[in-house]
Design a protein around this motif. Structure first.
Motif, mmCIF file in Angstrom:
data_model
loop_
_atom_site.group_PDB
_atom_site.id
_atom_site.type_symbol
_atom_site.label_atom_id
_atom_site.label_comp_id
_atom_site.label_asym_id
_atom_site.label_seq_id
_atom_site.Cartn_x
_atom_site.Cartn_y
_atom_site.Cartn_z
ATOM 1 N N ILE A 33 16.908 10.585 0.660
ATOM 2 C CA ILE A 33 16.848 10.329 2.090
ATOM 3 C C ILE A 33 16.390 8.887 2.229
ATOM 4 O O ILE A 33 15.428 8.478 1.579
ATOM 5 C CB ILE A 33 15.828 11.263 2.776
ATOM 6 N N ARG A 34 17.078 8.130 3.060
ATOM 7 C CA ARG A 34 16.697 6.730 3.267
ATOM 8 C C ARG A 34 16.305 6.522 4.726
ATOM 9 O O ARG A 34 17.011 6.964 5.621
ATOM 10 C CB ARG A 34 17.853 5.821 2.898
ATOM 11 N N PHE A 35 15.178 5.843 4.923
ATOM 12 C CA PHE A 35 14.733 5.518 6.274
ATOM 13 C C PHE A 35 13.813 4.309 6.225
ATOM 14 O O PHE A 35 13.330 3.915 5.174
ATOM 15 C CB PHE A 35 14.069 6.717 6.968
ATOM 16 N N VAL A 36 13.592 3.720 7.389
ATOM 17 C CA VAL A 36 12.778 2.512 7.511
ATOM 18 C C VAL A 36 11.375 2.895 7.963
ATOM 19 O O VAL A 36 11.207 3.704 8.874
ATOM 20 C CB VAL A 36 13.416 1.533 8.521
ATOM 21 N N VAL A 37 10.367 2.323 7.286
ATOM 22 C CA VAL A 37 8.972 2.555 7.645
ATOM 23 C C VAL A 37 8.240 1.221 7.723
ATOM 24 O O VAL A 37 8.669 0.233 7.133
ATOM 25 C CB VAL A 37 8.247 3.464 6.625
ATOM 26 N N ASN A 38 7.137 1.212 8.435
ATOM 27 C CA ASN A 38 6.256 0.062 8.458
ATOM 28 C C ASN A 38 5.497 0.059 7.135
ATOM 29 O O ASN A 38 5.051 1.110 6.671
ATOM 30 C CB ASN A 38 5.299 0.192 9.645
ATOM 31 N N GLU A 39 5.315 -1.101 6.535
ATOM 32 C CA GLU A 39 4.625 -1.148 5.241
ATOM 33 C C GLU A 39 3.175 -0.707 5.325
ATOM 34 O O GLU A 39 2.552 -0.397 4.312
ATOM 35 C CB GLU A 39 4.722 -2.543 4.624
ATOM 36 N N GLU A 40 2.615 -0.625 6.532
ATOM 37 C CA GLU A 40 1.233 -0.190 6.710
ATOM 38 C C GLU A 40 1.112 1.313 6.958
ATOM 39 O O GLU A 40 0.009 1.827 7.143
ATOM 40 C CB GLU A 40 0.593 -0.970 7.861
ATOM 41 N N GLU A 41 2.235 2.034 6.950
ATOM 42 C CA GLU A 41 2.208 3.492 7.121
ATOM 43 C C GLU A 41 1.513 4.129 5.928
ATOM 44 O O GLU A 41 1.652 3.684 4.800
ATOM 45 C CB GLU A 41 3.629 4.063 7.200
ATOM 46 N N PRO A 84 -2.701 10.705 0.054
ATOM 47 C CA PRO A 84 -2.115 10.752 1.395
ATOM 48 C C PRO A 84 -2.575 9.616 2.302
ATOM 49 O O PRO A 84 -1.931 9.313 3.289
ATOM 50 C CB PRO A 84 -2.584 12.089 1.960
ATOM 51 N N TRP A 85 -3.673 8.957 1.968
ATOM 52 C CA TRP A 85 -4.203 7.895 2.828
ATOM 53 C C TRP A 85 -3.880 6.512 2.314
ATOM 54 O O TRP A 85 -4.276 5.521 2.918
ATOM 55 C CB TRP A 85 -5.713 8.077 2.993
ATOM 56 N N GLU A 86 -3.151 6.411 1.221
ATOM 57 C CA GLU A 86 -2.729 5.133 0.664
ATOM 58 C C GLU A 86 -1.591 4.563 1.507
ATOM 59 O O GLU A 86 -0.738 5.308 1.988
ATOM 60 C CB GLU A 86 -2.257 5.382 -0.770
ATOM 61 N N THR A 87 -1.564 3.254 1.693
ATOM 62 C CA THR A 87 -0.467 2.665 2.460
ATOM 63 C C THR A 87 0.766 2.538 1.572
ATOM 64 O O THR A 87 0.661 2.236 0.388
ATOM 65 C CB THR A 87 -0.839 1.279 3.030
ATOM 66 N N ILE A 88 1.922 2.779 2.162
ATOM 67 C CA ILE A 88 3.170 2.807 1.407
ATOM 68 C C ILE A 88 3.554 1.417 0.901
ATOM 69 O O ILE A 88 4.148 1.281 -0.157
ATOM 70 C CB ILE A 88 4.293 3.464 2.245
ATOM 71 N N THR A 93 6.889 -0.714 -4.367
ATOM 72 C CA THR A 93 8.156 -0.078 -4.721
ATOM 73 C C THR A 93 8.749 0.565 -3.483
ATOM 74 O O THR A 93 8.057 0.777 -2.489
ATOM 75 C CB THR A 93 7.972 0.955 -5.849
ATOM 76 N N ARG A 94 10.036 0.895 -3.575
ATOM 77 C CA ARG A 94 10.715 1.494 -2.420
ATOM 78 C C ARG A 94 11.384 2.816 -2.761
ATOM 79 O O ARG A 94 12.062 3.397 -1.925
ATOM 80 C CB ARG A 94 11.749 0.514 -1.874
ATOM 81 N N ASN A 95 11.207 3.289 -3.966
ATOM 82 C CA ASN A 95 11.795 4.564 -4.393
ATOM 83 C C ASN A 95 10.685 5.560 -4.687
ATOM 84 O O ASN A 95 9.767 5.264 -5.446
ATOM 85 C CB ASN A 95 12.657 4.366 -5.644
ATOM 86 N N PHE A 96 10.817 6.752 -4.086
ATOM 87 C CA PHE A 96 9.786 7.761 -4.223
ATOM 88 C C PHE A 96 10.419 9.122 -4.470
ATOM 89 O O PHE A 96 11.607 9.320 -4.225
ATOM 90 C CB PHE A 96 8.930 7.819 -2.945
ATOM 91 N N MET A 97 9.599 10.071 -4.940
ATOM 92 C CA MET A 97 10.035 11.450 -5.154
ATOM 93 C C MET A 97 9.100 12.370 -4.398
ATOM 94 O O MET A 97 7.878 12.223 -4.484
ATOM 95 C CB MET A 97 10.024 11.788 -6.641
#
Length: 138
Positions: A33-41, A84-88, A93-97
Motif C-alpha cells: 500500500i502506498r500513501f503520503v505521510v508527514n515525516e513527523e507522523e 508506536p511513538w517513534e516518528t516515521i 527509510t520509506r519501505n515498511f512491513m
C-alpha cells in the motif's frame, strides 16, 4: 501571481515537516500500500492510515481496524518492531512491513507462554507428506 503566492502559503501553513511517499507491505497480502505521510507522523498513525487504506481497497485477508493488534517493521533496521511513538521520518527509510502481533496463550502444561498457530502447516508441507505416503520402499 497572486494565486501562486496563495498556494505557497497554503502548503507552508500546515506544518514545517516534509511529506514522504511510503510503501507498507501487509504480511499475507498481494502487494504494498502506498500513501503520503508527514515525516513527523508517529508510527501508530501510520499503522492506522495503512489499515484504513487496506480496508478501503477491499484487500484480503480482512485485518480489522484495531491498531493495537498490529506492529510495523522496517526491513532494513532489523527484526524488532518499531515503537508506536517513534516518528516515521526519523528512520530514514520509506519501505515498511505491517504484521499482526502474535497471539499468546498458555502452554499445555500451564507453564510459560506459547504462540498459537492457526493452521497445521503450509501447502508445501502437506504436499511433501502426501508424496511420502505414496512412495513405497522395496
Amino acid at each position: 501571481m497572486l494565486l501562486m503566492k496563495h498556494k505557497k502559503n497554503h502548503h507552508s501553513g500546515k506544518g514545517s515537516g516534509s511529506r514522504l511517499l511510503i510503501s507498507v507491505t501487509v504480511i499475507g497480502s498481494a502487494g504494498p500500500i502506498r500513501f503520503v505521510v508527514n515525516e513527523e507522523e508517529v508510527v501508530a498513525a501510520v499503522i492506522d492510515t495503512a489499515l484504513k487504506s487496506y480496508a478501503r481497497e477491499g484487500r484480503l485477508p480482512v485485518l480489522g481496524s484495531n491498531i493495537n493488534d498490529f506492529v510495523l517493521y522496517c526491513p532494513n533496521a532489523g527484526t524488532e518492531a518499531l515503537s508506536p511513538w517513534e516518528t516515521i521520518g526519523s528512520l530514514g527509510t520509506r519501505n515498511f512491513m505491517l504484521s499482526k502481533k502474535p497471539e499468546k496463550v498458555a502452554a499445555e502444561g500451564g507453564e510459560g507462554v506459547g504462540i498459537t498457530r492457526k493452521s497445521s502447516g503450509s501447502w508445501k508441507s502437506w504436499f511433501n507428506k502426501s508424496l511420502n505416503l505414496k512412495v513405497s520402499s522395496h
